[in-house]
Design an enzyme around this catalytic site. Structure first.
Site, PDB file in Angstrom:
ATOM      1  N   HIS A   1     -18.193   2.735  22.202  1.00  0.00           N
ATOM      2  CA  HIS A   1     -18.514   4.108  22.584  1.00  0.00           C
ATOM      3  C   HIS A   1     -17.576   5.114  21.921  1.00  0.00           C
ATOM      4  O   HIS A   1     -17.950   6.272  21.719  1.00  0.00           O
ATOM      5  CB  HIS A   1     -18.449   4.259  24.106  1.00  0.00           C
ATOM      6  CG  HIS A   1     -19.635   3.708  24.817  1.00  0.00           C
ATOM      7  ND1 HIS A   1     -20.188   4.295  25.936  1.00  0.00           N
ATOM      8  CD2 HIS A   1     -20.400   2.612  24.568  1.00  0.00           C
ATOM      9  CE1 HIS A   1     -21.229   3.587  26.346  1.00  0.00           C
ATOM     10  NE2 HIS A   1     -21.366   2.553  25.536  1.00  0.00           N
TER      11      HIS A   1
ATOM     12  N   THR B   1     -22.166 -11.157  25.053  1.00  0.00           N
ATOM     13  CA  THR B   1     -21.951 -12.503  25.587  1.00  0.00           C
ATOM     14  C   THR B   1     -20.980 -12.503  26.769  1.00  0.00           C
ATOM     15  O   THR B   1     -20.928 -13.469  27.529  1.00  0.00           O
ATOM     16  CB  THR B   1     -21.455 -13.454  24.479  1.00  0.00           C
ATOM     17  OG1 THR B   1     -21.471 -14.798  24.959  1.00  0.00           O
ATOM     18  CG2 THR B   1     -20.049 -13.093  24.018  1.00  0.00           C
TER      19      THR B   1
END
Length: 333
Positions: A81, A203
């Site tokens: 981000h 994951t």
């Protein structure tokens, strides 16, 4: 650099203000000298100025993971981000960007960890390492400590003076793969393998139930489970959710992707073969993840400074210290 003014409190305050002005001017000059771009990054950038850096960062991340293994996912999200909107410059930690759109749900303990590491590093080495470098190193270490690849991370970033103006480019869980490829291409991540490998960070991720796709029997079964425990988060890797490995891709091959954007990688003509390769070969995934992570971490931000507090630009730190009359506390600004 603009300085806040303070009310005169006698001769001592006046002298303090003069010293502070000199200090602030030195900080401005220092910031210009420290400004760099992706071509100035180097794995040895802090070798002389802060030889303890890598040890301090990894030790702090390990301690944080001992408390909550999900800090790896939290750091990965902060890194992504931060870098995508306007480059890797720690703008993500400044308001209003920190409280805008999807950033509102960033993991608080991961956000706080960055500033805690900054404090340790500056105590040991002085204000020589940026918050942006700490984000990159801490995220790299969190991945390695979760079982993922360990790789050299170039350093030498500076911190932005303000938050990013626009975070609308941050992709959502229902983004289609074509749009994601276009976005990544605009950020110098033109190889489809960059998108697939970096998506593999899921994951170790989790998501609120409301973001689960709802277009087949598997996703509908997840939604049913969520309705029974609405506050429980869904792991994005349904096989080994706390380990950084290639099982996320194995799950995509089994059509067990949680997000629309995840499962789409296994179906899109430009990414499906890469998903197949990573599902079959963890070494290939790890090697590509390291390359793509370094590429993303090299997206240049605007020329900046070395923040003395990751949550405030230095001009704000100076202003607060002036208001408190703590002139000596900003002597290194």
């Amino acid at each position: 650099m603009k300085m806040a003014t303070s009310t005169t409190r006698g001769t001592v305050v006046l002298i303090g203000a003069v010293l502070l002005a000199v200090s602030a001017s030195a900080a401005a000059a220092s910031s210009m000298l420290l400004a760099t771009d992706d071509s100035g990054l180097s794995v040895n950038f802090h070798a002389a100025s802060c030889p303890q850096l890598e040890r301090i960062v990894r030790s702090a991340v390990q301690a944080a993971r001992n408390v909550n293994v999900q800090v790896t996912a939290g750091l990965l999200r902060i890194f992504f981000h931060d870098c995508l909107p306007e480059g890797c410059d720690a703008s993500i930690l400044l308001e209003p960007e920190l409280s805008t759109g999807p950033n509102q749900s960033l993991q608080k303990n991961a956000v706080d960890l960055i500033e805690a590491i900054r404090a340790q590093v500056h105590a040991a080495c002085g204000p020589t390492v940026s918050c942006a470098d700490i984000i990159a190193l801490a995220t790299r270490d969190a991945v390695a400590l979760a079982g993922g690849p360990n790789f050299a991370m170039p350093q030498g970033r500076t911190d932005s003076l303000e938050g990013a103006d626009d975070v609308s480019m941050l992709p959502g869980p229902d983004s289609d793969v074509g749009s994601l490829l276009t976005l990544f291409n605009s950020r110098a991540l033109s190889d489809p393998a960059d998108l697939v490998a970096l998506s593999g960070g899921h994951t170790v991720g989790k998501a609120s139930c409301g973001f689960i796709r709802n277009n087949d029997a598997f996703s509908q079964s997840l939604i049913k489970q969520c309705k029974a425990s609405p506050s429980k988060k869904q792991s994005l890797d349904t096989i080994t959710p706390d380990v950084f490995d290639n099982k996320y891709f194995v799950a995509l091959k089994a059509r067990h992707g949680v997000f629309v954007s995840d499962q789409g990688l296994a179906d899109h003509p430009r990414t499906s073969a890469i998903v197949t390769t990573f599902a079959a070969n963890q070494t290939a995934f790890f090697a590509q993840f390291a390359r793509s992570f370094v590429k993303m971490g090299s997206i240049p931000g605007p020329a900046g400074e070395i923040r003395r507090n990751c949550f405030r630009p230095n001009r704000r730190v100076i202003s607060l210290d002036m208001d408190a009359g703590s002139f000596g506390a900003v002597a290194d600004e």
